[in-house]
Design a protein around this motif. Sequence first.
Motif, PDB file in Angstrom:
ATOM      1  N   ILE A  92       5.190   9.533  -7.759  1.00  0.00           N
ATOM      2  CA  ILE A  92       3.739   9.467  -7.559  1.00  0.00           C
ATOM      3  C   ILE A  92       3.197  10.849  -7.170  1.00  0.00           C
ATOM      4  O   ILE A  92       2.149  11.278  -7.672  1.00  0.00           O
ATOM      5  N   VAL A 102      -1.028   2.094 -12.681  1.00  0.00           N
ATOM      6  CA  VAL A 102      -1.497   3.010 -11.641  1.00  0.00           C
ATOM      7  C   VAL A 102      -2.601   3.878 -12.212  1.00  0.00           C
ATOM      8  O   VAL A 102      -2.460   4.442 -13.300  1.00  0.00           O
ATOM      9  N   VAL A 148      -5.322   6.978  -5.375  1.00  0.00           N
ATOM     10  CA  VAL A 148      -4.337   6.276  -6.197  1.00  0.00           C
ATOM     11  C   VAL A 148      -4.503   4.776  -5.976  1.00  0.00           C
ATOM     12  O   VAL A 148      -4.473   4.313  -4.834  1.00  0.00           O
TER      13      VAL A 148
END
Length: 181
Positions: free
Chosen positions: A32, A72, A92
């Motif tokens: 991420i 995502v 996010v």
Amino acid sequence: MFKTIDSSKISISQLMLPSHSNFSGKIHGGYILNLMDQIAFACASKHSGMYCVTASVDTVDFINPIEVGELVTMKASVNYVGKTSMVIGIRVESEHIQTGTKKHCNSSYFTMVAKNELGKPSEIPGLILNDKTEVMRFLKAIKRINTKKSRIDEFNHINFTLENYLDELRNYRVKIELPDN
């Protein structure tokens, strides 16, 4: 020259695959962070019109885990500009594709520096702030920058010594066993 925040906003979405997961079956935080760095670069480069590098990352809090199979989405915008640097705010979110349930997973701030063809920091456009949220984000960025400067000044000050701060450790779960020399 000045640019609006909207002119450099970036949004990306990616499906999370099993290859992105860690040993507990959740999406790996490092993966991420890598995506966040990429979107920060894209947003900063779009605003500045130049190649940009990451100077620092401030406050990375993983609020909710991301599951394999979730979509995502990362949204990035310029929150603050200096002369050659800018703070990119990133949000996010993950979405369960079948149910549409969304979770806020992370927010972070990347400081990016624009570089010219010689690799030297280069002046960037200013910001046009055209709503209250943009003004608040700019003000919060100033506060974070000033807090960081104060912390660095305190840590580098001649009075920041073991003797001057040792008493502060009494309320923490540490046992100090220093040699006598």
